[in-house]
Design a protein around this motif. Structure first.
Motif, PDB file in Angstrom:
ATOM      1  N   UNK A 164       1.605-120.701 -62.409  1.00  0.00           N
ATOM      2  CA  UNK A 164       0.255-120.373 -61.955  1.00  0.00           C
ATOM      3  C   UNK A 164      -0.873-120.876 -62.837  1.00  0.00           C
ATOM      4  N   UNK A 165      -0.590-121.540 -63.961  1.00  0.00           N
ATOM      5  CA  UNK A 165      -1.645-122.054 -64.835  1.00  0.00           C
ATOM      6  C   UNK A 165      -1.180-123.341 -65.509  1.00  0.00           C
ATOM      7  N   UNK A 166      -2.016-124.364 -65.435  1.00  0.00           N
ATOM      8  CA  UNK A 166      -1.803-125.586 -66.205  1.00  0.00           C
ATOM      9  C   UNK A 166      -2.986-125.716 -67.155  1.00  0.00           C
ATOM     10  N   UNK A 167      -2.691-125.732 -68.458  1.00  0.00           N
ATOM     11  CA  UNK A 167      -3.727-125.863 -69.481  1.00  0.00           C
ATOM     12  C   UNK A 167      -3.489-127.143 -70.267  1.00  0.00           C
ATOM     13  N   UNK A 168      -4.522-127.957 -70.377  1.00  0.00           N
ATOM     14  CA  UNK A 168      -4.460-129.193 -71.163  1.00  0.00           C
ATOM     15  C   UNK A 168      -5.532-129.074 -72.234  1.00  0.00           C
ATOM     16  N   UNK A 169      -5.101-129.160 -73.502  1.00  0.00           N
ATOM     17  CA  UNK A 169      -6.000-128.907 -74.626  1.00  0.00           C
ATOM     18  C   UNK A 169      -5.894-130.021 -75.651  1.00  0.00           C
ATOM     19  N   UNK A 170      -7.047-130.515 -76.079  1.00  0.00           N
ATOM     20  CA  UNK A 170      -7.078-131.611 -77.032  1.00  0.00           C
ATOM     21  C   UNK A 170      -6.743-131.233 -78.455  1.00  0.00           C
ATOM     22  N   UNK A 171      -6.982-130.004 -78.878  1.00  0.00           N
ATOM     23  CA  UNK A 171      -6.802-129.576 -80.273  1.00  0.00           C
ATOM     24  C   UNK A 171      -7.812-130.245 -81.185  1.00  0.00           C
TER      25      UNK A 171
END
Length: 182
Positions: free
Chosen positions: A62-69
């Motif tokens: 239910x969640x896709x998170x894309x994070x650069x850091x």
């Protein structure tokens, strides 16, 4: 790192990871994913076509998170993305939904461009979101924020010439070709 996301085949997400200036690379295929995080340098994420109008992609939780850091990271939606009732959260200093591309879900979409700096010298940073394509979501949140901390030690005997400068910009813009539907 350069990370490219696309749908390998219906229901299978492919993530290609390459390290600049080296021959290091990885190809990952998965049917369920929760979070993709970059490394400690300037990462570039490109999201190519995932799902379609008739067969949206399901991330499995239910969640896709894309994070650069860390670093000056960017996320570009360069292909149509159709998710099946999943929320999508993109976090990087620069986020672009390209012209003629659609990002669609019956879930929520959150775009967070946050730039942080903690330095002892002059500093300039930028956080930006630009939507030139179409976003279709139950709810949309755009957040652009610049945080700077300047630490300067001053010798009590020489109080002259201790100027520091900090410039921050934060923008969230729906471009002339951008369309938002909820």
């Amino acid at each position: 790192l350069t990370l490219t996301l696309s749908e390998f085949e219906p229901g299978v997400l492919q993530i290609e990871v390459t390290e600049e200036n080296t021959s290091n690379s990885a190809l990952i295929k998965t049917t369920s994913i929760e979070k993709i995080s970059g490394g400690l340098a300037d990462d570039r994420f490109t999201i190519n076509t995932i799902g379609n109008v008739t067969t949206p992609f399901s991330v499995g939780n239910d969640l896709l998170e894309i994070e650069g850091n860390s670093g000056a990271d960017s996320i570009t939606v360069a292909g149509d993305v159709y998710l099946d009732d999943d929320d999508l959260c993109l976090k990087a200093e620069t986020i672009l939904v390209a012209v003629d591309q659609t990002l669609a879900t019956t879930g929520d979409v959150t775009l967070k461009a946050i730039a942080d700096s903690n330095t002892t010298s002059n500093s300039s940073l930028s956080a930006s979101i630009l939507v030139n394509g179409t976003i279709e979501a139950a709810n949309l949140s755009l957040e652009a924020l610049g945080n700077q901390t300047l630490n300067k030690e001053i010798d009590a005997l020489s109080l002259n010439n201790h100027a520091v400068a900090a410039t921050s910009t934060a923008t969230a813009l729906i471009g002339a070709t951008g369309i938002i539907t909820s």
